[in-house]
Design a protein around this motif. Structure first.
Motif, PDB file in Angstrom:
ATOM      1  N   LYS A   4       0.944  -1.242   0.143  1.00  0.00           N
ATOM      2  CA  LYS A   4       0.083   0.006   0.047  1.00  0.00           C
ATOM      3  C   LYS A   4       0.987   1.352  -0.075  1.00  0.00           C
ATOM      4  N   GLU A   5       2.297   1.093   0.497  1.00  0.00           N
ATOM      5  CA  GLU A   5       3.033   2.292   0.408  1.00  0.00           C
ATOM      6  C   GLU A   5       4.489   1.525  -0.024  1.00  0.00           C
ATOM      7  N   PRO A   6       5.210   2.204  -1.040  1.00  0.00           N
ATOM      8  CA  PRO A   6       6.515   1.612  -1.451  1.00  0.00           C
ATOM      9  C   PRO A   6       7.406   1.805  -0.460  1.00  0.00           C
ATOM     10  N   GLY A   7       8.428   0.795  -0.547  1.00  0.00           N
ATOM     11  CA  GLY A   7       9.617   0.864   0.392  1.00  0.00           C
ATOM     12  C   GLY A   7       9.884  -0.660   1.020  1.00  0.00           C
ATOM     13  N   ASP A   8      11.179  -0.577   1.573  1.00  0.00           N
ATOM     14  CA  ASP A   8      11.425  -1.887   2.122  1.00  0.00           C
ATOM     15  C   ASP A   8      11.405  -2.015   3.770  1.00  0.00           C
ATOM     16  N   SER A   9      10.648  -0.985   4.215  1.00  0.00           N
ATOM     17  CA  SER A   9      10.596  -1.187   5.488  1.00  0.00           C
ATOM     18  C   SER A   9       9.718  -2.235   6.122  1.00  0.00           C
ATOM     19  N   ILE A  10       8.750  -2.783   5.221  1.00  0.00           N
ATOM     20  CA  ILE A  10       7.864  -3.668   5.610  1.00  0.00           C
ATOM     21  C   ILE A  10       8.657  -5.306   5.714  1.00  0.00           C
ATOM     22  N   LEU A  11       9.882  -5.247   5.005  1.00  0.00           N
ATOM     23  CA  LEU A  11      10.367  -6.619   5.029  1.00  0.00           C
ATOM     24  C   LEU A  11      10.757  -7.203   6.521  1.00  0.00           C
ATOM     25  N   PRO A  12      11.476  -6.399   7.461  1.00  0.00           N
ATOM     26  CA  PRO A  12      11.555  -7.009   8.729  1.00  0.00           C
ATOM     27  C   PRO A  12      10.275  -7.627   9.445  1.00  0.00           C
ATOM     28  N   LEU A  13       9.262  -6.704   9.237  1.00  0.00           N
ATOM     29  CA  LEU A  13       7.925  -7.094   9.923  1.00  0.00           C
ATOM     30  C   LEU A  13       7.463  -8.177   9.121  1.00  0.00           C
ATOM     31  N   VAL A  14       7.762  -8.554   7.927  1.00  0.00           N
ATOM     32  CA  VAL A  14       7.033  -9.765   7.315  1.00  0.00           C
ATOM     33  C   VAL A  14       8.229 -11.171   7.605  1.00  0.00           C
ATOM     34  N   ARG A  15       9.558 -10.647   7.557  1.00  0.00           N
ATOM     35  CA  ARG A  15      10.439 -11.991   7.972  1.00  0.00           C
ATOM     36  C   ARG A  15      10.132 -12.184   9.334  1.00  0.00           C
ATOM     37  N   LYS A  16       9.508 -11.282  10.230  1.00  0.00           N
ATOM     38  CA  LYS A  16       9.193 -11.985  11.932  1.00  0.00           C
ATOM     39  C   LYS A  16       8.002 -12.381  11.972  1.00  0.00           C
ATOM     40  N   ARG A  17       7.055 -12.064  10.939  1.00  0.00           N
ATOM     41  CA  ARG A  17       5.849 -12.956  11.046  1.00  0.00           C
ATOM     42  C   ARG A  17       5.875 -14.088  10.336  1.00  0.00           C
ATOM     43  N   LEU A  18       6.594 -14.589   9.337  1.00  0.00           N
ATOM     44  CA  LEU A  18       7.263 -15.872   8.761  1.00  0.00           C
ATOM     45  C   LEU A  18       7.891 -16.601   9.899  1.00  0.00           C
ATOM     46  N   ARG A  19       8.824 -16.065  10.590  1.00  0.00           N
ATOM     47  CA  ARG A  19       9.536 -16.782  11.456  1.00  0.00           C
ATOM     48  C   ARG A  19       8.900 -17.045  12.821  1.00  0.00           C
ATOM     49  N   VAL A  20       8.187 -16.246  13.346  1.00  0.00           N
ATOM     50  CA  VAL A  20       7.239 -16.594  14.547  1.00  0.00           C
ATOM     51  C   VAL A  20       6.081 -17.892  14.042  1.00  0.00           C
ATOM     52  N   ASN A  21       5.832 -17.912  12.895  1.00  0.00           N
ATOM     53  CA  ASN A  21       4.886 -18.733  12.591  1.00  0.00           C
ATOM     54  C   ASN A  21       5.469 -19.886  11.936  1.00  0.00           C
ATOM     55  N   HIS A  22       6.740 -20.165  11.961  1.00  0.00           N
ATOM     56  CA  HIS A  22       7.491 -21.289  11.686  1.00  0.00           C
ATOM     57  C   HIS A  22       7.395 -21.675  10.068  1.00  0.00           C
ATOM     58  N   GLN A  23       7.303 -20.559   9.070  1.00  0.00           N
ATOM     59  CA  GLN A  23       7.384 -20.639   7.786  1.00  0.00           C
ATOM     60  C   GLN A  23       8.652 -20.583   7.201  1.00  0.00           C
ATOM     61  N   VAL A  24       9.004 -21.683   6.588  1.00  0.00           N
ATOM     62  CA  VAL A  24      10.295 -21.812   5.740  1.00  0.00           C
ATOM     63  C   VAL A  24      10.094 -21.316   4.410  1.00  0.00           C
TER      64      VAL A  24
END
Length: 710
Positions: free
Chosen positions: A590-610
Motif C-alpha cells: 500500500k506504500e512503497p519501500g522496504d521497511s515492510i521486510l523486517p515485519l514480514v520476516r518476523k511474521r514468517l519466523r514466528v509462525n515457523h514458515q520456511v
C-alpha cells in the motif's frame, strides 16, 4: 570407503600450527577447536578424508602461509584456501558481500566430483550461510555449529547499554542473524556444546528444529593440559610476569581471552580495583593475546586495552596487574599450572560464553573457576563442581564471588580435585571425536533431504554453452524504435550460434510471461525462469522442471504463509489470482519501500514458515520457498545441464536484483538502475553500463563479447 568430511571456517587466520590465538576478535577458541577436531577426525579409521575450507589471504601484514592454496595438516587432512573478496585480511563483519562467490566456487569444485563430501560442517554464521547454499544445490547433508549466536550477542550488548545502531554498524548483526536462520533451516544436524545453548539460545530462532539438535561437548587435550608441577614450565611464566608484579607469590586471578568487548575484561579489572580484600590477597593476571604496536590493533582491541590501562591508573594497580604483550601458544598450559601452584583462580567474566574451552583447560590443570552465569559455564560447572557462577553484569556480585572463592582453602582444594576428575570423565577429546563420528554415521541417510540433482547426460542440453538471461519485467520494457530493433537484430545474431542460448527471468507466471514476450518479436527463449524463480520451463513446454519443483518444495506451506501475514493487511494486499502460483504468494504494498521486510520476516519466523520475502521494484512483494530464488534457479540449470557459471550472463537493474550480482555469473547493470545496486560496484564480474542515451543493454552485451563469433 570411509567418510569424506568438509568443514568450513571462513574468518580469522587459520593454519595447522602456531595459531595466532588472541591476535584479534576473529582468531580465538573457535579456531583452536576446529583445528583439533580436524586432526582428531583424520586419525580415525572411519574417516577417508577431512578438508577444511578457509579464506586465502594475500597481505603483507600477515604471514605468507595464509596465501598457500593447500596445506596438509596430517595424512588425510588438508586446509584448502579459496580467494573471495579483497586480497587483504578483513574482519569477519566485512566478508558478507563476498560469501556468494565462495559458495559458487565450492559448487563448481564439488559438482563434478564422483564422490562428494558426505557432510558439510559449518562453523559460525558466515560459514553457515555458505554451507546452506552448497548443501541446497548439491544435496549434501549439513551440520552447523554457531559457536556464538547473533541474537544472544545482540541481547547482551543491549543489556550492557550499547546502542542498537552501533551494534548494527560494528557487527552487521542483522545479516548475521539472517544467515543463522538460513543455516538452521538447512541443517540436518545442529551440534551444540551445551544443552543450555539449545534450550535458551538456538530456541530463539524461528527455523531452529530441536529434534535435529545434539549436544557434543568439546574435549581437552590431556597431553597438554594437566596438573603440572614442573618448575621449568613455571619459570617461563615467572619470567614473563615478573616485570609486572611486586609480590609474584600471591594467588593470582587469571583471565585468558581475546581483548574484545564480549569478554568483559575491564569489568574484572574494575571489580578487582574496587576491592581492598582482592588487592591485598591476589594479583590480577590478564593474558589477552599478543600485541606489538598498539596502533596496529583493531579499534575494538585498542578500546579494550585503553579501558584496562585507565582502570589500572584510576585504582593505582601498578605492581598488582600483569598484562604481558607476548607469549607462545605452547605456554598457555604453564599459566594454568603456575596459577594452580599458587592457589589462584581462573576467571571468565564474559558477557556471553557459548561454551568456554578455557574453563575446561583450567579445570584439567586443577585450577578452580569463577565464571559468567551464561551458556557453557553453567553446564561445565554443573558437571565439574569446581567453582562459582556469577552475574558478571553486576560488579558487586562479581567482586563478592571473587572474594568468596578465594577465602576458603579447603573449598579451593575440593574444587581443584573435582575439576581434574570431571575432565577425565566427561570432557576427553577422544570421547568427543567418537561421539561426533557416531552422529555423522547415524544421520547420514537423512530422510528429509531431497535427492541431489545430477548432470543430464542422456538428454540434449537445451541451454548451449553460453546462456544470456534477460529480465522481462524491466530490461525489456523498451518502446518500439531503433533500440528495440537493434536489440532484436543482435539477439537473433546471438541466437544463430548453436552454442548461444537466450533465457528469460520474470516474476510473472509462464502464461503472462509468454503473452508479454510475444509482443516484442524477439528470438524464442530456450528457458524461462518464472514466478520469481519458483518455476523453470524449457522452450514451449507446458510443464515445468520437476526436479526443481522437488528441490524447493521442502517444508513449503502456501496456506501457512498467507495465514502468517493476515494481520499485515494495513500494509499489503494480495494480488489478483492470475499473479498467484503454487510456490509464490504475491502481494502489492500500500506504500512503497522496504521497511515492510523486517515485519514480514518476523511474521514468517514466528509462525515457523520456511519461506522468504522478495521485494521487487519497491511495490511488489512475493513470498516464496526458502530454497527458491532466481539465483538458485540459475544454479540448478548450471548443475543439471553442465553450463559453467562463468558462461552465464544476467542483466539486472531493479530493487531485488542484488542477489543476481553476487557470485560467479557475469552481470550487466544498465545506466538507469535502482540506487540499491550502487553498493555492489565492487563485486567481481559486474559491468555497470554508462551510456545514458540507451538502455545500456547492447553496450553490456558487447562488453562481454556476446555478439562476437564463437
Amino acid at each position: 570407503m570411509g567418510l569424506k568430511l568438509l568443514h568450513l571456517n571462513l574468518h580469522g587466520l587459520f593454519r595447522s600450527h602456531d595459531l595466532e590465538l588472541g591476535r584479534d576478535a576473529d582468531t580465538g577458541g573457535q579456531t583452536l577447536y576446529v583445528l583439533e577436531l580436524l586432526k582428531g577426525l583424520a586419525s580415525r579409521p572411519e574417516v577417508e578424508q577431512v578438508d577444511l575450507v578457509t579464506r586465502l589471504i594475500q597481505d603483507r601484514k600477515v604471514s605468507a602461509e595464509y596465501s598457500n592454496p593447500k596445506e596438509v595438516v596430517a595424512p588425510g587432512a588438508s586446509i584448502i584456501r579459496l580467494p573471495f573478496g579483497p586480497k587483504r585480511y578483513l574482519r569477519k563483519e566485512l566478508l558478507w558481500p563476498y560469501l556468494d562467490d565462495l559458495a559458487d566456487q565450492l559448487f563448481d569444485l564439488y559438482k563434478q566430483e564422483e564422490k562428494r563430501p558426505d557432510w558439510i560442517h559449518a562453523h559460525y554464521a558466515d560459514a553457515g550461510y555458505v554451507a546452506a547454499l552448497v548443501s541446497r544445490r548439491l544435496g549434501i547433508p549439513m551440520a552447523f555449529t554457531g559457536h556464538s549466536l547473533g541474537r544472544e550477542k545482540q541481547r547482551r550488548l543491549l543489556e550492557a547499554g550499547v546502542d542498537h545502531e552501533q551494534i548494527e554498524q560494528t557487527y552487521s548483526i542483522s545479516r548475521r542473524i539472517d544467515a543463522e536462520e538460513v543455516a538452521l533451516a538447512h541443517s540436518d544436524l545442529v551440534i551444540t556444546s551445551t544443552q543450555h545453548e539449545a534450550d535458551y539460545q538456538y530456541s530463539r530462532y524461528g527455523r531452529f528444529q530441536p529434534e535435529r539438535t545434539v549436544v557434543v561437548p568439546p574435549g581437552v587435550d590431556s597431553r597438554r593440559f594437566y596438573p603440572s608441577q614442573k618448575t621449568v614450565d613455571t619459570d617461563e611464566v615467572n619470567e614473563i610476569l615478573s616485570p609486572f608484579l611486586r609480590k609474584p607469590e600471591l594467588p593470582p586471578l587469571l583471565a585468558i581471552s581475546r581483548a574484545v568487548r564480549r569478554k568483559n575484561i575491564p569489568a574484572l579489572v574494575e571489580a578487582y580495583g574496587r576491592s581492598s580484600v582482592l588487592r591485598q590477597r591476589h594479583n590480577l593476571v590478564l593474558i589477552l593475546g599478543c600485541r606489538e604496536d598498539p596502533r596496529q590493533l583493531e579499534k575494538q582491541q585498542r578500546e579494550v586495552f585503553q579501558q584496562i590501562f585507565d582502570l589500572v591508573d584510576r585504582y593505582d594497580l601498578y605492581g598488582q596487574v600483569a598484562y604481558p604483550k607476548q607469549h607462545r601458544r605452547d605456554q598457555i598450559p604453564y599459566f594454568y599450572s603456575w596459577a594452580r601452584n599458587r592457589k589462584g583462580l581462573f576467571v571468565n567474566p564474559a558477557l556471553t560464553e557459548p561454551f568456554g574451552l578455557t574453563l575446561l583447560e583450567a579445570a584439567a590443570c586443577g585450577l578452580p573457576t569463577v565464571a559468567t552465569d551464561d551458556g557453557g559455564p553453567r553446564d561445565i560447572l554443573a558437571r565439574c563442581q569446581n567453582g562459582l557462577l556469577v552475574d558478571v553484569t553486576d560488579l558487586e556480585s562479581l567482586q563478592d564471588a571473587l572474594e568468596q572463592a578465594g577465602s576458603d582453602r579447603d573449598q579451593w582444594r575440593k574444587w581443584s580435585d573435582n575439576g581434574i576428575e570431571a575432565i577425565s570423565r566427561h570432557f576427553s577429546w577422544d570421547a568427543h571425536v567418537c561421539n561426533y563420528l557416531a552422529l555423522m554415521q547415524k544421520n547420514l541417510e537423512a530422510e528429509h533431504r531431497p535427492s541431489p540433482v545430477v548432470l543430464e547426460q542422456t538428454v540434449t542440453n537445451p541451454l548451449g554453452d553460453h546462456l544470456l538471461l534477460l529480465d522481462l519485467d524491466s530490461n525489456m520494457e523498451l518502446p518500439e524504435g531503433e533500440e528495440l530493433i537493434a536489440l532484436r537484430n543482435n539477439l537473433e545474431a546471438l541466437n544463430s550460434h548453436q552454442s548461444n542460448k537466450l533465457g528469460v527471468l520474470t516474476g510473472r507466471s509462464i502464461k503472462l510471461a509468454r503473452s508479454r514476450y510475444s509482443d516484442l518479436h524477439l528470438p524464442e527463449p530456450s528457458v524461462w525462469i518464472t514466478s520469481a524463480g519458483t518455476e523453470i520451463y524449457y522452450g514451449q513446454e507446458e510443464s515445468f522442471d520437476n526436479l526443481w519443483k522437488d528441490s524447493i518444495a521442502t517444508d513449503w506451506d502456501r496456506n501457512g504463509v498467507e495465514n502468517a501475514l493476515l494481520d499485515l493487511k494495513d500494509h499489503l494486499v494480495l494480488q489478483n489470482q492470475e499473479h498467484q502460483t503454487p510456490y509464490k504468494v504475491s502481494y502489492l504494498l500500500k506504500e512503497p519501500g522496504d521497511s515492510i521486510l523486517p515485519l514480514v520476516r518476523k511474521r514468517l519466523r514466528v509462525n515457523h514458515q520456511v519461506a522468504r520475502p522478495y521485494l521487487r521494484c519497491h511495490w511488489y512483494l512475493d513470498v516464496i520457498p526458502l530454497r527458491a530464488s532466481r539465483t538458485e534457479a540459475i544454479r540448478h540449470l548450471v548443475l543439471r545441464w553442465g553450463v559453467p557459471l562463468e558462461q552465464v550472463f544476467v542483466v539486472a537493474s531493479q530493487q531485488g536484483d542484488a542477489e543476481l550480482l553476487r557470485g560467479l555469473t557475469n552481470t550487466l547493470v544498465p545506466p538507469i538502475h535502482d540506487p540499491s545496486l550502487e553498493s555492489l560496484k565492487s563485486q567481481q564480474r559486474v559491468f555497470f553500463a554508462s551510456n545514458t542515451r540507451s538502455s545500456g543493454l547492447i553496450d553490456g552485451l558487447n562488453h562481454y563479447r556476446l555478439f562476437s563469433s564463437r
